[in-house]
Design a protein around this motif. Structure first.
Motif, PDB file in Angstrom:
ATOM      1  N   ASN A  72      -7.640  -8.159  -5.093  1.00 30.88           N
ATOM      2  CA  ASN A  72      -7.197  -6.908  -4.486  1.00 30.88           C
ATOM      3  C   ASN A  72      -5.689  -6.778  -4.492  1.00 30.88           C
ATOM      4  O   ASN A  72      -5.141  -5.686  -4.595  1.00 30.88           O
ATOM      5  N   ASN A 109      -4.792  -5.794  -7.895  1.00 30.48           N
ATOM      6  CA  ASN A 109      -5.224  -4.421  -8.126  1.00 30.48           C
ATOM      7  C   ASN A 109      -4.540  -3.488  -7.144  1.00 30.48           C
ATOM      8  O   ASN A 109      -5.166  -2.640  -6.548  1.00 30.48           O
ATOM      9  N   SER A 110      -3.255  -3.680  -6.941  1.00 32.95           N
ATOM     10  CA  SER A 110      -2.515  -2.873  -5.975  1.00 32.95           C
ATOM     11  C   SER A 110      -1.612  -1.897  -6.694  1.00 32.95           C
ATOM     12  O   SER A 110      -1.571  -1.841  -7.910  1.00 32.95           O
ATOM     13  N   ARG A 115       2.523   1.852 -10.275  1.00 36.19           N
ATOM     14  CA  ARG A 115       2.307   2.921 -11.233  1.00 36.19           C
ATOM     15  C   ARG A 115       3.615   3.452 -11.780  1.00 36.19           C
ATOM     16  O   ARG A 115       4.612   3.496 -11.099  1.00 36.19           O
ATOM     17  N   LEU A 160       0.480  -3.052 -14.867  1.00 39.46           N
ATOM     18  CA  LEU A 160      -0.593  -3.348 -13.922  1.00 39.46           C
ATOM     19  C   LEU A 160      -1.510  -2.147 -13.721  1.00 39.46           C
ATOM     20  O   LEU A 160      -2.724  -2.300 -13.562  1.00 39.46           O
ATOM     21  N   TYR A 161      -0.932  -0.960 -13.753  1.00 39.44           N
ATOM     22  CA  TYR A 161      -1.748   0.237 -13.585  1.00 39.44           C
ATOM     23  C   TYR A 161      -2.822   0.318 -14.667  1.00 39.44           C
ATOM     24  O   TYR A 161      -3.962   0.719 -14.410  1.00 39.44           O
ATOM     25  N   GLU A 174      -5.622  -2.209 -14.072  1.00 38.86           N
ATOM     26  CA  GLU A 174      -6.581  -1.681 -13.099  1.00 38.86           C
ATOM     27  C   GLU A 174      -7.652  -0.847 -13.780  1.00 38.86           C
ATOM     28  O   GLU A 174      -8.836  -0.910 -13.431  1.00 38.86           O
ATOM     29  N   LYS A 175      -7.234  -0.039 -14.743  1.00 38.11           N
ATOM     30  CA  LYS A 175      -8.192   0.794 -15.468  1.00 38.11           C
ATOM     31  C   LYS A 175      -9.108  -0.056 -16.349  1.00 38.11           C
ATOM     32  O   LYS A 175     -10.300   0.224 -16.487  1.00 38.11           O
ATOM     33  N   GLN A 212     -10.065  -2.945 -15.639  1.00 42.93           N
ATOM     34  CA  GLN A 212     -11.005  -3.571 -14.718  1.00 42.93           C
ATOM     35  C   GLN A 212     -12.045  -2.587 -14.193  1.00 42.93           C
ATOM     36  O   GLN A 212     -12.906  -2.967 -13.405  1.00 42.93           O
ATOM     37  N   SER A 259      -0.958  -8.395 -17.019  1.00 41.31           N
ATOM     38  CA  SER A 259      -0.091  -7.308 -16.574  1.00 41.31           C
ATOM     39  C   SER A 259       1.370  -7.716 -16.705  1.00 41.31           C
ATOM     40  O   SER A 259       1.707  -8.909 -16.700  1.00 41.31           O
ATOM     41  N   GLU A 306      -1.745  -1.076  -1.536  1.00 40.92           N
ATOM     42  CA  GLU A 306      -0.862  -0.342  -2.451  1.00 40.92           C
ATOM     43  C   GLU A 306       0.518  -0.161  -1.836  1.00 40.92           C
ATOM     44  O   GLU A 306       1.538  -0.267  -2.524  1.00 40.92           O
TER      45      GLU A 306
END
Length: 672
Positions: free
Chosen positions: A4, A7-8, A11, A155-156, A159-160, A162, A192, A321
């Protein structure tokens, strides 16, 4: 580091909206596969499978450089160790079936399960075989660095991935050049930019990534995602335990060459604008869509526009986030100072740094406040730390900085580890444009930009004036001055000198002494011991008489703004006012800082509160000062936390001298 946490929020500013396809992609482990009972691998099968993996992936067998080349035992030892690392001796296997793609096509294959050293014999899926292709899971990659090429993306985008998306060509970062083995059909790992040594996804190149000369302007898929940290392969275990969190750092995966590129050059990698960076929030939707697609996230097939849904990112952020945004902003702020102040000690940072200085210099300017909703979210009180003090303590615990408690109510940063891995690995992101709206005030109105607030940059001058009292009228009449006029202390003394000289009261034996006549005795002398002594001698010093002249006048003041003339001012009775800053404790142990008395200095309370809300990353409010007149109410600005320094700095920008400010710290029960 938890899944988590990874996955923060991190962006690019271009991601105000994102296009996401409906329906499932080709990913086959988004749902649980049907796994048949496990069975132990025979030693011969394990060796044969490991050797096939070593051959297929071109993994180099370790050799002791000091060993004799003719010593076959040394060579065999290296191969044995590599086999055990890739496929441990206790490995098991099982057949599985699952479905993939929108047509739910049935797929079958084999999983290989085992436990690496240091994991407490925890059995995890290490390899997956589909057809003739073997795929390592992230567990294998975390224990066997560099067995496959590693690609990087923000990283953004991870997330996608994942969520089942593929990696598009424009999403590739840190290249060209790209790894030589990242050819079409090759199995690759993806990490990332924010955690570049920790693979988080596995996929297959659908183009020859190694031959790419540039990714700008490119379209199409680069990597078809097969597995990621967070899917059902990752979460599977023999003991029904949840998936293991990724490590924070895997040094053996770090193959970066020493970078001497400046922060400006690195920022260019995320496509900053030439006009100062950022993104205008009211940009044309078509242009925004192009920018979003350029980031490099898309499903297996590119459906028509009707198959897409627009997800607006102008929303409240989650706590994780928000936490990540504050951490990234701090790293960005440190890197910015390192780049801009290379020749200065500590890169221009003057230690110790107070809490408000940390927020104003290293955090607030680098928060991704792209939209009003994000701006409202990005407040320190909405983070898991709740205040800047705990945030600094967290950074200290992470060994990024060294801090110390000061005065029991505040913590200061004594030093920053500028070579910390997180700071060195940080990749900048697009910042909001300076002229873009960044939020609303506490009462819902748009926050006034600093340039629109007339008090910012103003020059102030406080002038103390005196009006003679009636008993001084004879002195002014003799000097032909206005007895009801307003004078500065110097001018008042000049009137006294004019009177003394006109009356020939200067002592002939000592010009520092003034002979006392009835008018001076009546107007300026009283019944004190010093005055009685002067009356008995008939003389008084010039300075003592001047002090009595000033003391006998009523005080007035005028606050002159910019180039205004004091003659045009409307002086007010009394001594010059002071802005009062008060720190007090509420609800047990919560500190708030209040400021009132702003209006005489031409400072509007609401714009100041709006600025402090962003600078301090905390809530602010403006309300009537308790006890002030309903007809002419005095407004008070309240800021959450001990924000004295931040308020003083904001007042200084508005021309207020620190000597015009009074600070009362009720949290300690003493006045400063």
């Amino acid at each position: 580091m938890s899944i988590n946490t990874l996955n923060s929020f991190s962006r690019n500013a271009t991601h105000i909206t994102t296009l996401i396809p409906f329906g499932d992609t080709h990913i086959m482990f988004k749902k649980k596969p049907n796994i048949k009972p496990l069975s132990p691998l025979k030693s011969s099968d394990r060796r044969r499978t490991a050797d096939q993996i070593i051959s297929d992936f071109g993994i180099e067998v370790p050799v002791d450089p000091n060993a004799d080349p003719e010593d076959k035992a040394a060579s065999t030892a290296g191969l044995t160790a590599l086999r055990k690392s890739i496929l441990p001796e206790s490995a098991l296997s099982a057949r599985f079936t699952t479905t993939a793609g929108p047509d739910l096509k049935q797929v079958s294959g084999t999983i290989y399960v085992g436990s690496h050293e240091g994991t407490g014999d925890e059995q995890r899926i290490l390899w997956v075989k589909v057809g003739e292709q073997m795929y390592p899971t992230v567990y294998t990659l975390w224990h066997n660095p560099k067995i496959v090429p590693l690609l990087y993306t923000p990283l953004y985008v991870v997330e996608k991935l994942q969520g089942g998306a593929d990696l598009m060509t424009p999403g590739l970062q840190r290249g060209p050049p790209f790894p030589k083995k990242a050819t079409m059909g090759a199995v690759v790992a993806i990490a990332s930019l924010e955690a570049p040594t920790v693979p988080m996804a596995v996929g297959t190149c659908v183009i020859d990534v190694s031959s790419l000369g540039s990714t700008q302007g490119m379209k199409g898929h680069a990597v078809e995602t097969f597995h990621w940290a967070g899917d059902e392969l990752w979460s599977w275990s023999t003991g029904n335990k949840p998936g293991r969190d990724p490590p924070a750092l895997i040094e053996a995966w770090d193959d970066r060459e020493e970078e001497d590129a400046s922060l400006v050059e690195r920022t260019a990698a995320v496509d900053l604008d030439d006009n100062g960076g950022g993104v205008t929030l009211d940009a044309d939707p078509t242009e925004r869509s192009k920018a979003e697609q350029a980031q490099g996230v898309e499903g297996e097939d590119a459906p028509s526009n009707k198959d897409f849904v627009e997800v607006v990112e102008d929303k409240e952020l989650t706590t994780k986030e928000i936490d990540d945004a504050f951490k990234n902003a701090f790293f960005y702020g440190v890197r910015h100072h390192m780049d801009q102040n290379r020749s200065q000690p500590n890169f221009g940072l003057d230690f110790p740094l107070s809490q408000s200085a940390v927020m104003a210099l290293l955090v607030q300017p680098f928060l991704p406040t792209y939209t009003p909703a994000r701006t409202a979210s990005l407040q320190i009180k909405k983070s898991s730390w709740k205040n800047i003090k705990k945030f600094i303590k967290y950074l200290d615990k992470q060994k990024v900085i060294k801090s110390k408690d000061r005065d029991g109510n505040e913590v200061v940063i004594l030093d920053i580890d500028f070579k910390d891995r997180q700071i060195e690995a940080f990749m900048p992101y697009r910042l909001p444009k300076k002229d873009a709206p960044t939020g609303a005030s506490a009462n819902g109105r748009p926050a006034a930009p600093l340039a629109a607030e007339s008090s910012v940059g103003q020059k102030l001058k406080v002038v103390s004036l005196l009006r003679p009292k009636e008993k001084l009228a004879p002195i002014f009449h003799a000097s032909k001055a206005d007895p009801r006029g307003l004078y500065t202390p110097h001018e008042l003394k000049q009137c006294l000198i004019a009177y003394v000289e006109s009356e020939n009261l200067v002592n002939a034996n000592n010009r520092r002494l003034i002979n006392i006549n009835p008018q001076l005795a009546d107007a300026l002398l009283g019944s004190s011991a010093a005055d009685n002594a002067a009356l008995s001698t008939g003389t008084i010093t010039r300075d003592a008489l001047a002090e009595r002249m000033v003391a006998a006048a009523a005080p007035f003041h005028a606050i002159i703004r910019n180039d205004a003339n004091v003659a045009d001012a409307k002086p007010k009775a009394g001594a010059p006012p002071k802005i009062q800053i008060t720190l007090e404790t509420r609800s047990g142990n919560k500190t708030v800082t209040k400021a009132h008395g702003l209006e005489p200095f031409y400072i509007a309370p609401q714009p100041l509160a709006d600025e402090l809300r962003k600078t301090c990353a905390g809530s602010t409010s403006v309300d009537k000062l308790q006890g002030s007149s309903p007809k002419a109410p005095v407004m008070e600005v309240l800021v959450q936390g001990p924000q004295k320094d931040a308020i003083l700095k904001a007042l200084e920008k508005r021309g207020v001298n620190k000597n015009w400010v009074e600070v009362v710290d009720k949290t300690k029960g003493k006045k400063k």
